[in-house]
Structures are given as C-alpha cells and as structure tokens.
Design an enzyme around this catalytic site. Structure first.
Site, PDB file in Angstrom:
ATOM      1  N   ASN A  92       0.826  -1.211   0.000  1.00 49.69           N
ATOM      2  CA  ASN A  92       0.000   0.000   0.000  1.00 49.69           C
ATOM      3  C   ASN A  92       0.862   1.264   0.000  1.00 49.69           C
ATOM      4  OD1 ASN A  92      -2.620   1.244   0.093  1.00 49.69           O
ATOM      5  ND2 ASN A  92      -2.174   1.797   2.209  1.00 49.69           N
ATOM      6  N   TYR A 141       6.443  -0.022   8.851  1.00 50.10           N
ATOM      7  CA  TYR A 141       5.773   1.269   8.597  1.00 50.10           C
ATOM      8  C   TYR A 141       6.809   2.365   8.365  1.00 50.10           C
ATOM      9  CZ  TYR A 141       3.679   5.766   9.592  1.00 50.10           C
ATOM     10  OH  TYR A 141       3.314   7.086   9.514  1.00 50.10           O
ATOM     11  N   ASP A 284       9.017   1.024  21.186  1.00 50.20           N
ATOM     12  CA  ASP A 284       8.889   2.407  21.663  1.00 50.20           C
ATOM     13  C   ASP A 284      10.256   2.966  22.078  1.00 50.20           C
ATOM     14  OD1 ASP A 284       6.225   2.959  21.323  1.00 50.20           O
ATOM     15  OD2 ASP A 284       5.631   2.474  23.380  1.00 50.20           O
TER      16      ASP A 284
HETATM   17  N1  UFG Z   1       0.850   4.760  25.061  1.00 46.04           N
HETATM   18  C1  UFG Z   1       0.455   4.115  26.242  1.00 46.04           C
HETATM   19  N2  UFG Z   1      -0.704   3.426  26.223  1.00 46.04           N
HETATM   20  C2  UFG Z   1      -1.503   3.324  25.119  1.00 46.04           C
HETATM   21  C3  UFG Z   1      -1.100   3.985  23.936  1.00 46.04           C
HETATM   22  C4  UFG Z   1       0.096   4.696  23.942  1.00 46.04           C
HETATM   23  O1  UFG Z   1       1.139   4.180  27.249  1.00 46.04           O
HETATM   24  O2  UFG Z   1      -2.543   2.662  25.181  1.00 46.04           O
HETATM   25  C5  UFG Z   1       2.125   5.499  25.058  1.00 46.04           C
HETATM   26  C6  UFG Z   1       3.126   4.920  24.068  1.00 46.04           C
HETATM   27  O3  UFG Z   1       3.864   3.885  24.662  1.00 46.04           O
HETATM   28  C7  UFG Z   1       3.951   6.152  23.737  1.00 46.04           C
HETATM   29  C8  UFG Z   1       2.961   7.306  23.846  1.00 46.04           C
HETATM   30  O4  UFG Z   1       1.872   6.806  24.613  1.00 46.04           O
HETATM   31  O5  UFG Z   1       4.943   6.319  24.707  1.00 46.04           O
HETATM   32  C9  UFG Z   1       2.438   7.761  22.518  1.00 46.04           C
HETATM   33  O6  UFG Z   1       1.973   6.620  21.805  1.00 46.04           O
HETATM   34  P1  UFG Z   1       1.125   6.706  20.459  1.00 46.04           P
HETATM   35  O7  UFG Z   1       0.781   5.302  20.085  1.00 46.04           O
HETATM   36  O8  UFG Z   1       0.020   7.694  20.620  1.00 46.04           O
HETATM   37  O9  UFG Z   1       2.139   7.338  19.422  1.00 46.04           O
HETATM   38  P2  UFG Z   1       3.603   6.826  18.992  1.00 46.04           P
HETATM   39  O10 UFG Z   1       4.576   7.782  19.586  1.00 46.04           O
HETATM   40  O11 UFG Z   1       3.803   5.405  19.265  1.00 46.04           O
HETATM   41  O12 UFG Z   1       3.486   6.944  17.425  1.00 46.04           O
HETATM   42  C10 UFG Z   1       3.484   8.170  16.738  1.00 46.04           C
HETATM   43  C11 UFG Z   1       2.660   8.040  15.473  1.00 46.04           C
HETATM   44  C12 UFG Z   1       3.254   7.015  14.552  1.00 46.04           C
HETATM   45  C13 UFG Z   1       4.688   7.360  14.281  1.00 46.04           C
HETATM   46  C14 UFG Z   1       5.442   7.557  15.570  1.00 46.04           C
HETATM   47  C15 UFG Z   1       6.794   8.110  15.261  1.00 46.04           C
HETATM   48  O13 UFG Z   1       1.346   7.688  15.793  1.00 46.04           O
HETATM   49  O14 UFG Z   1       2.552   7.009  13.334  1.00 46.04           O
HETATM   50  O15 UFG Z   1       4.797   8.493  16.410  1.00 46.04           O
HETATM   51  O16 UFG Z   1       7.707   7.632  16.154  1.00 46.04           O
HETATM   52  F1  UFG Z   1       5.270   6.368  13.598  1.00 46.04           F
END
Ligand code: UFG
Length: 322
Positions: A92, A141, A284
């Site tokens: 995709n 991704y 993470d």
């Molecule tokens: N988190 C929790 N519990 C949850 C969801 C998230 O503790 O249920 C924490 C994650 O561990 C992280 C923070 O909240 O520390 C933010 O998490 P998100 O999933 O909201 O976002 P990410 O930082 O993982 O991901 C974002 C974008 C991705 C991108 C990434 C770049 O959503 O598309 O940043 O590093 F790839």
C-alpha cells in the site's frame, strides 16, 4: 483558483488539511479508497473513491483539471500492524505511492507534499532530532515511508518532481468546530485512548514506567493537527513558488511524558483517568522530540498550539460531540 489533489483526504490529518486548503481558497479533489478514512470527512462532490494502485484512473483524474500539486496522505499508519503485516504495508505505502508518481509523471504534475514520519529515524541516538540524523527505521511502517522518501530523491533528479516530505511527530487534537477529529479504528493513540478511558471507566494500560526519563514514562512531541495542516499549506506554497525539494521535521520541539499527558487530560476533563501500568510496548523509543528549526526558518512555520492542555481540550471537545 489553484487545484490540488489530496490522496487520503478522508483520513485524520488529510481531512484537516483539506479543510484548511478550502478556507485558503484552493480547489480540492480528494482521492481515497475509504479503507481507513471516513466518508463523512469529505463532501461527496469532492470525493473520488479510488485505490492508489489504479494508475490509469489516477492519470485520467490528474489530466482532468490543471492540478498544481498533489498532497499525498494515503497510507497505512499503524506501527504494530506493520510488523504483523509487512507485505500489506509495503504494497500500500510503497507500491501505492509509485503508482501515484507514475500517474503524476504521465499527467505532468510535478509538485508533491508527502506525509512522512518521525518513525524514519527509528531509535535516534540523541534528541532533539535534526533532519541530518541517520534514517534507520525499526518498523515496516517507518521503512515504507523512508523508501518513498528515497524514491522521491530519485524522481527529483530524474523527473524534476519537486517534493516536500514532512516527518510528523505525534499528531493530535482537532480543529474546533470543523466536525473533524481523530477516529482511528482500532484506536492506538494516547490522547484519544485516555479520553476514552475517562468516558467508559475502562482503564487504559500505560506502556512502561522504567524508561530513562524524569518520571519513567516515554516522552513524545505532540503537534496539533491544525498546525500540521498549516505546514502542508506552507510546503505547497514553497513548491508552487519554485522552491526546492526537502524533508522537514514537523513537531513543536517540546516533549511531554505519558504521565504529563494523562494529567493534562485530567485537568481538561475534570475527571481521573482510570489506568494501570503495564510493561513496555515493543519498538517504543524513550524520547522522540523534533528539532523543527528548518521548517520554521525555511517555510516560516510556527505552531499556534504550544500548550498541551489546549491541544487536549480540542480533542476532548471533538470526543464529546461524537
Ligand atoms: N501509550 C500508552 N498506552 C496506550 C497507547 C500509547 O502508554 O494505550 C504510550 C506509548 O507507549 C507512547 C505514547 O503513549 O509512549 C504515545 O503513543 P502513540 O501510540 O500515541 O504514538 P507513537 O509515539 O507510538 O506513534 C506516533 C505516530 C506514529 C509514528 C510515531 C513516530 O502515531 O505514526 O509516532 O515515532 F510512527
């Protein structure tokens, strides 16, 4: 009237950008296959339901109007899912983009704004992250986006396709009174999940408090989706004005820990967020914060939302009206 084609305009960031483009007087056509986006985010007369893989129909569409540029959002975006379904992500995100670029070349449309991601940096050696740091994605991704950036480098040289890639950090919030907001299915992002925990009373699991950060939880750079939309408009103006290709970080430069975000949600909603502390989530990084000086100095971008509570408030208002 400048015509812009927006792929993935029925999705969260895409729809916000379409909203702002229309307010700025652009004429917008949206291409979306609605596999992840929402029909209700786009006016029916603007929407063409089409897979990116259909190069011929994309070419026809691009030839049907004098399009100045394409803003390309359409992609799968879930890091975890990409590790389980890598073929689906590369097909995709990479093949889909190649089909679009082929159609653009045929129709002689030579400007593109591309949705990239901080995930191209993987686990960076230091923060804040500058654009010259190594591209070392740790998920399919992130690599799918890095691959497209690389292809764009060649198309800049070989096809004179000028592009701006915006490497988003953590997009969040909602444009007030637009009817638009974050509604992924399944939702994986922190702020909507914290708001949902308040609403349902079902605790959210926080992914680890043993990181080398002041409170032990991960730090991210939360950028309001309207500020991100503005960055796309500035990128378009840069390209239409004859500007060169570039990749920019798009973040605020300020980091907030998971517990800080949780507290902001408590302040905005006036309720406790039910939560439990779980183990780390695979992949993470401890801290991801952008250095966005290049975006600011080259395109004149400046975030309007600098207060986390204000950002959360816009997400809360959207969640409340749903
Ligand atoms: N988190 C929790 N519990 C949850 C969801 C998230 O503790 O249920 C924490 C994650 O561990 C992280 C923070 O909240 O520390 C933010 O998490 P998100 O999933 O909201 O976002 P990410 O930082 O993982 O991901 C974002 C974008 C991705 C991108 C990434 C770049 O959503 O598309 O940043 O590093 F790839």
């Amino acid at each position: 009237m400048k015509h812009i084609l927006v792929t993935g305009g029925a999705g969260y960031i895409g729809a916000h950008t379409v909203h702002l483009l229309l307010r700025r007087g652009y004429e917008v056509t949206v291409v979306d296959d609605l596999s992840r986006g929402h029909r209700h985010n786009v006016a029916p007369d603007r929407l063409r339901i089409l897979p990116l893989a259909d190069t011929d129909r994309l070419t026809e569409l691009l030839r049907s109007k004098p399009f100045e540029a394409v803003v390309h959002f359409a992609a799968y975006i879930a890091v975890g899912e990409s590790s389980r379904e890598p073929e689906m992500y590369f097909t995709n995100n990479v093949s889909g983009s190649l089909s679009l670029f082929t159609a653009m070349a045929r129709a002689q449309v030579s400007r593109l704004v591309f949705s990239s991601t901080a995930a191209v940096y993987g686990t960076p050696a230091r923060v804040p992250i500058t654009e010259d740091m190594p591209i070392q994605p740790v998920s399919p991704y992130g690599d799918s986006k890095a691959m497209v950036e690389k292809i764009l480098g060649w198309l800049d040289q070989r096809r004179e396709l000028r592009s701006i890639s915006l490497r988003y950090f953590n997009a969040c919030g909602a444009e007030p009174d637009s009817g638009l907001g974050e509604e992924h299915d399944p939702e994986t992002h922190l702020i909507p999940l914290l708001l949902r925990a308040v609403e349902t009373g079902h605790p959210i699991t926080l992914f680890g408090d043993d990181y080398a950060t002041p409170d032990g939880t991960c730090i991210r750079d939360y950028i309001h989706v309207s500020d991100l939309a503005e960055a796309h408009i500035l990128a378009l103006e840069h390209l239409i004005g004859g500007g060169a290709s570039h990749a920019f970080n798009a973040g605020t430069g300020t980091g907030h820990s998971v517990l800080e975000v949780l507290r902001a949600v408590e302040q905005v909603t006036g309720e406790k967020v039910p939560h439990t502390m779980g183990p780390r989530r695979a992949g993470d990084a401890a801290v991801l914060v952008a250095d966005s000086n290049q975006l600011q100095s080259t395109l004149g971008w400046k975030p309007r939302y600098t207060d986390l509570r204000e950002i959360v408030r816009t997400a809360f208002e959207f969640a409340r009206k749903r």
